[in-house]
Design a protein around this motif. Structure first.
Motif, PDB file in Angstrom:
ATOM      1  N   GLY A 284     -15.191  25.140 -12.399  1.00  0.00           N
ATOM      2  CA  GLY A 284     -16.402  24.489 -11.905  1.00  0.00           C
ATOM      3  C   GLY A 284     -16.132  23.177 -11.216  1.00  0.00           C
ATOM      4  N   VAL A 285     -15.129  22.413 -11.698  1.00  0.00           N
ATOM      5  CA  VAL A 285     -14.797  21.134 -11.069  1.00  0.00           C
ATOM      6  C   VAL A 285     -14.271  21.369  -9.660  1.00  0.00           C
ATOM      7  CG1 VAL A 285     -13.341  19.074 -11.198  1.00  0.00           C
ATOM      8  CG2 VAL A 285     -14.364  20.003 -13.279  1.00  0.00           C
ATOM      9  N   ALA A 286     -13.402  22.359  -9.513  1.00  0.00           N
ATOM     10  CA  ALA A 286     -12.872  22.679  -8.181  1.00  0.00           C
ATOM     11  C   ALA A 286     -13.997  23.120  -7.243  1.00  0.00           C
ATOM     12  CB  ALA A 286     -11.808  23.773  -8.296  1.00  0.00           C
ATOM     13  N   ARG A 287     -14.950  23.882  -7.791  1.00  0.00           N
ATOM     14  CA  ARG A 287     -16.084  24.321  -6.964  1.00  0.00           C
ATOM     15  C   ARG A 287     -16.900  23.133  -6.470  1.00  0.00           C
ATOM     16  NH1 ARG A 287     -20.999  24.669  -8.698  1.00  0.00           N
ATOM     17  NH2 ARG A 287     -20.382  24.866 -10.898  1.00  0.00           N
ATOM     18  N   VAL A 288     -17.183  22.189  -7.377  1.00  0.00           N
ATOM     19  CA  VAL A 288     -17.939  20.999  -6.968  1.00  0.00           C
ATOM     20  C   VAL A 288     -17.158  20.200  -5.932  1.00  0.00           C
ATOM     21  CG1 VAL A 288     -18.826  18.771  -7.774  1.00  0.00           C
ATOM     22  CG2 VAL A 288     -19.260  20.837  -9.104  1.00  0.00           C
ATOM     23  N   ALA A 289     -15.851  20.107  -6.113  1.00  0.00           N
ATOM     24  CA  ALA A 289     -15.024  19.383  -5.144  1.00  0.00           C
ATOM     25  C   ALA A 289     -15.149  20.014  -3.758  1.00  0.00           C
ATOM     26  CB  ALA A 289     -13.571  19.371  -5.604  1.00  0.00           C
ATOM     27  N   ARG A 290     -15.100  21.361  -3.712  1.00  0.00           N
ATOM     28  CA  ARG A 290     -15.237  22.051  -2.416  1.00  0.00           C
ATOM     29  C   ARG A 290     -16.622  21.811  -1.820  1.00  0.00           C
ATOM     30  NH1 ARG A 290     -12.357  26.161  -5.236  1.00  0.00           N
ATOM     31  NH2 ARG A 290     -14.312  27.222  -5.748  1.00  0.00           N
ATOM     32  N   GLU A 291     -17.643  21.903  -2.647  1.00  0.00           N
ATOM     33  CA  GLU A 291     -19.013  21.723  -2.156  1.00  0.00           C
ATOM     34  C   GLU A 291     -19.251  20.303  -1.652  1.00  0.00           C
ATOM     35  OE1 GLU A 291     -21.117  24.969  -5.223  1.00  0.00           O
ATOM     36  OE2 GLU A 291     -21.364  22.806  -5.523  1.00  0.00           O
ATOM     37  N   GLN A 292     -18.631  19.328  -2.309  1.00  0.00           N
ATOM     38  CA  GLN A 292     -18.832  17.930  -1.928  1.00  0.00           C
ATOM     39  C   GLN A 292     -17.841  17.441  -0.871  1.00  0.00           C
ATOM     40  OE1 GLN A 292     -21.342  15.848  -3.035  1.00  0.00           O
ATOM     41  NE2 GLN A 292     -22.191  17.694  -3.990  1.00  0.00           N
TER      42      GLN A 292
ATOM     43  N   GLY B 141     -10.687   3.279  -3.051  1.00  0.00           N
ATOM     44  CA  GLY B 141     -11.223   4.604  -3.317  1.00  0.00           C
ATOM     45  C   GLY B 141     -11.627   4.748  -4.763  1.00  0.00           C
ATOM     46  N   ALA B 142     -12.188   5.898  -5.071  1.00  0.00           N
ATOM     47  CA  ALA B 142     -12.632   6.200  -6.439  1.00  0.00           C
ATOM     48  C   ALA B 142     -12.120   7.571  -6.844  1.00  0.00           C
ATOM     49  CB  ALA B 142     -14.151   6.160  -6.527  1.00  0.00           C
ATOM     50  N   VAL B 143     -11.719   7.680  -8.104  1.00  0.00           N
ATOM     51  CA  VAL B 143     -11.333   8.956  -8.700  1.00  0.00           C
ATOM     52  C   VAL B 143     -12.368   9.277  -9.769  1.00  0.00           C
ATOM     53  CG1 VAL B 143      -9.640  10.127 -10.157  1.00  0.00           C
ATOM     54  CG2 VAL B 143      -8.875   8.711  -8.242  1.00  0.00           C
ATOM     55  N   ILE B 144     -12.908  10.472  -9.742  1.00  0.00           N
ATOM     56  CA  ILE B 144     -13.937  10.859 -10.706  1.00  0.00           C
ATOM     57  C   ILE B 144     -13.357  11.877 -11.686  1.00  0.00           C
ATOM     58  CG2 ILE B 144     -16.192  11.961 -10.989  1.00  0.00           C
ATOM     59  CD1 ILE B 144     -17.014  10.740  -8.356  1.00  0.00           C
TER      60      ILE B 144
ATOM     61  N   ILE C  51     -11.265  14.439  -7.487  1.00  0.00           N
ATOM     62  CA  ILE C  51     -11.825  14.700  -8.819  1.00  0.00           C
ATOM     63  C   ILE C  51     -10.729  15.260  -9.712  1.00  0.00           C
ATOM     64  CG2 ILE C  51     -13.643  15.861 -10.119  1.00  0.00           C
ATOM     65  CD1 ILE C  51     -15.193  16.243  -7.567  1.00  0.00           C
ATOM     66  N   VAL C  52     -10.709  14.769 -10.951  1.00  0.00           N
ATOM     67  CA  VAL C  52      -9.762  15.257 -11.947  1.00  0.00           C
ATOM     68  C   VAL C  52     -10.520  16.109 -12.957  1.00  0.00           C
ATOM     69  CG1 VAL C  52      -8.132  14.614 -13.758  1.00  0.00           C
ATOM     70  CG2 VAL C  52      -8.317  13.209 -11.689  1.00  0.00           C
ATOM     71  N   GLU C  53      -9.977  17.283 -13.249  1.00  0.00           N
ATOM     72  CA  GLU C  53     -10.562  18.163 -14.258  1.00  0.00           C
ATOM     73  C   GLU C  53      -9.841  17.910 -15.579  1.00  0.00           C
ATOM     74  OE1 GLU C  53     -11.883  22.726 -14.074  1.00  0.00           O
ATOM     75  OE2 GLU C  53      -9.713  22.451 -13.948  1.00  0.00           O
ATOM     76  N   ASN C  54     -10.502  17.268 -16.506  1.00  0.00           N
ATOM     77  CA  ASN C  54      -9.906  16.958 -17.804  1.00  0.00           C
ATOM     78  C   ASN C  54     -10.381  17.962 -18.858  1.00  0.00           C
ATOM     79  OD1 ASN C  54      -8.234  15.416 -19.477  1.00  0.00           O
ATOM     80  ND2 ASN C  54      -9.943  14.189 -20.207  1.00  0.00           N
ATOM     81  N   MET C  55      -9.567  18.165 -19.902  1.00  0.00           N
ATOM     82  CA  MET C  55      -9.885  19.123 -20.977  1.00  0.00           C
ATOM     83  C   MET C  55     -10.164  20.502 -20.377  1.00  0.00           C
ATOM     84  SD  MET C  55     -12.351  16.813 -23.412  1.00  0.00           S
ATOM     85  CE  MET C  55     -12.287  15.021 -23.323  1.00  0.00           C
ATOM     86  N   ALA C  56      -9.344  20.862 -19.403  1.00  0.00           N
ATOM     87  CA  ALA C  56      -9.579  22.101 -18.665  1.00  0.00           C
ATOM     88  C   ALA C  56      -9.469  23.331 -19.559  1.00  0.00           C
ATOM     89  CB  ALA C  56      -8.590  22.204 -17.503  1.00  0.00           C
TER      90      ALA C  56
ATOM     91  N   LEU D 144      -7.820  16.970  -7.500  1.00  0.00           N
ATOM     92  CA  LEU D 144      -6.512  16.372  -7.756  1.00  0.00           C
ATOM     93  C   LEU D 144      -5.685  17.126  -8.792  1.00  0.00           C
ATOM     94  CD1 LEU D 144      -7.443  12.570  -7.745  1.00  0.00           C
ATOM     95  CD2 LEU D 144      -6.413  13.917  -5.917  1.00  0.00           C
ATOM     96  N   GLY D 145      -6.346  17.882  -9.661  1.00  0.00           N
ATOM     97  CA  GLY D 145      -5.586  18.627 -10.644  1.00  0.00           C
ATOM     98  C   GLY D 145      -6.300  18.777 -11.963  1.00  0.00           C
ATOM     99  N   SER D 146      -5.700  19.583 -12.852  1.00  0.00           N
ATOM    100  CA  SER D 146      -6.282  19.871 -14.164  1.00  0.00           C
ATOM    101  C   SER D 146      -5.389  19.321 -15.272  1.00  0.00           C
ATOM    102  CB  SER D 146      -6.447  21.379 -14.359  1.00  0.00           C
ATOM    103  OG  SER D 146      -7.297  21.934 -13.381  1.00  0.00           O
ATOM    104  N   ILE D 147      -6.020  18.760 -16.280  1.00  0.00           N
ATOM    105  CA  ILE D 147      -5.323  18.260 -17.458  1.00  0.00           C
ATOM    106  C   ILE D 147      -5.804  19.073 -18.663  1.00  0.00           C
ATOM    107  CG2 ILE D 147      -4.836  16.266 -18.912  1.00  0.00           C
ATOM    108  CD1 ILE D 147      -3.817  15.979 -16.040  1.00  0.00           C
ATOM    109  N   PRO D 148      -4.909  19.677 -19.423  1.00  0.00           N
ATOM    110  CA  PRO D 148      -5.337  20.503 -20.562  1.00  0.00           C
ATOM    111  C   PRO D 148      -5.807  19.671 -21.748  1.00  0.00           C
ATOM    112  CG  PRO D 148      -2.955  20.401 -20.476  1.00  0.00           C
ATOM    113  CD  PRO D 148      -3.451  19.702 -19.240  1.00  0.00           C
ATOM    114  N   LEU D 149      -6.512  20.307 -22.645  1.00  0.00           N
ATOM    115  CA  LEU D 149      -6.928  19.686 -23.903  1.00  0.00           C
ATOM    116  C   LEU D 149      -5.816  19.942 -24.920  1.00  0.00           C
ATOM    117  CD1 LEU D 149      -9.023  18.317 -25.733  1.00  0.00           C
ATOM    118  CD2 LEU D 149     -10.081  20.556 -26.057  1.00  0.00           C
TER     119      LEU D 149
END
Length: 360
Positions: A307-315, A244-247, A278-283, A320-325
């Motif tokens: 926006g990352v969560a929205r794209v994940a739903r659309e696709q 698999g791939a993680v983006i 998909i991972v949301e980095n620097m959330a 997978l989660g959010s990582i803070p900056l």
């Protein structure tokens, strides 16, 4: 006519030099019979290059099958590769690759650079190792290797060990830190050296790192891909079966456009790699002196409104989660001590990410 009946007929075809039928000598491969037409198709695998008897053996097989079925067979003649040829060596390398002992091979990708893909890869690997999994990381970013620094193993000098099976293959022993095995082209060049390589040189180097590293038995191998969708990505896909791939992406709209392109690449009919999420980095940014505050620098973030969560739903892929900056994440990468190796709120975020990947 069944395949078994075809094999019985082909046992009557003898190679003149070997005095042995072509079935018993293993020269018949990929046999199939078309149920509608009765046409037979198989590969005649020769035992030596430029076999002078190849033509007569093929004609004898054609005659036997045509007489029995009334339909001319399709026979593909395949010559063996010379033992010293580059293609033969690559074939041997793939067959003896220690990738065969790895449970899951996960590509970590990003549509564009600067989104923290390598940081996520390193910390995700450490988090998986802390959960008890056997983990390796391959730094496939040939032109910008960063794993040696992130794991604090820049001074490591790889050594080779001879294969135990008696072949002349050598395997490169990876570095190890925080319970993670690490291999990178960065171990073979100086820190100030630039890799001025054309595409074929880079892909050949990547093949060697993939197949000739002594990975041993692993539960997960994370591959830190370069940003974009180019030659090196296609090499990875063609050389092994990815689990698999993680983006990785930031919440920026310009980054999200490239996320969609990255998903399209993995879903291409010639690639077909499942997207694990998909991972949301620097959330968001949280200053050390105000740990309860969140500043959404790159735009809305989080599983609900990001926006990352929205794209994940659309696709139709997992978020997978959010990582803070957080400054400590960058400092951990610069010092060679990934934050996931320490007890902290941010380290816990990476462990949650690892658990989400395992569940997926």
């Amino acid at each position: 006519m069944t395949e078994k009946e075809v094999l019985e007929l082909l046992k009557g075809v003898v190679h003149p030099e070997q005095d042995k039928d072509i079935v018993s000598s293993g020269m018949v491969e990929n046999l199939s019979v078309d149920p509608s037409t009765g046409a037979v198709r198989f590969t005649l695998k020769l035992t030596k290059p430029r076999d002078p008897m190849a033509g007569s053996v093929r004609r004898a097989a054609e005659a036997v099958l045509t007489q029995a079925t009334g339909v001319a067979p399709v026979i593909v003649v395949a010559e063996p590769l010379p033992a010293d040829s580059k293609a033969a060596k690559q074939q041997t390398m793939r067959a003896k690759s220690q990738l065969n002992e790895i449970g899951q091979v996960i590509a970590v990708a990003s549509g564009k650079g600067g989104v923290g893909k390598s940081t996520v890869t390193a910390n995700l690997a450490v988090a998986l190792a802390s959960e008890g999994y056997r983990v390796g990381v391959l730094d496939a970013d040939i032109y910008g290797p960063s794993m040696p620094k992130m794991f604090g193993v820049e001074a490591y000098k790889p050594v080779a060990e001879i294969a135990e099976d008696g072949s002349d293959l050598e395997y490169i022993v990876p570095a190890e830190a925080y319970g993670v095995k690490v291999m990178s082209i960065g171990f073979f060049i100086s820190g100030s050296e630039a890799l001025v390589w054309r595409g074929p040189m880079a892909t050949n180097a990547l093949r060697q790192l993939l197949h000739q590293t002594a990975w041993g038995e692993l539960d997960f191998l994370l591959i830190d891909l370069p940003p974009g969708t180019g030659d090196l990505h296609l090499t990875i896909v063609s050389e092994l079966k990815l689990s698999g791939a993680v983006i990785v992406s930031t919440p920026q709209e310009v980054a999200l456009l490239d996320v969609v392109r990255g998903i399209a690449m993995f879903r291409n009919e010639h690639v077909q790699v499942p997207i694990r999420g998909i991972v949301e980095n620097m959330a968001w940014f949280t200053p050390a002196e105000l740990p309860d505050n969140r500043y959404y620098i790159f735009g809305p973030a989080g599983a609900e409104h990001g926006g990352v969560a929205r794209v994940a739903r659309e696709q139709g892929v997992a978020f997978l989660g959010s990582i803070p900056l957080v400054q400590a994440i960058a400092e951990g990468g610069d010092s060679g001590c990934p934050i996931a190796a320490r007890e902290s709120v941010t380290g816990e975020a990476f462990r949650a990410l690892a658990q989400a990947l395992v569940r997926g």
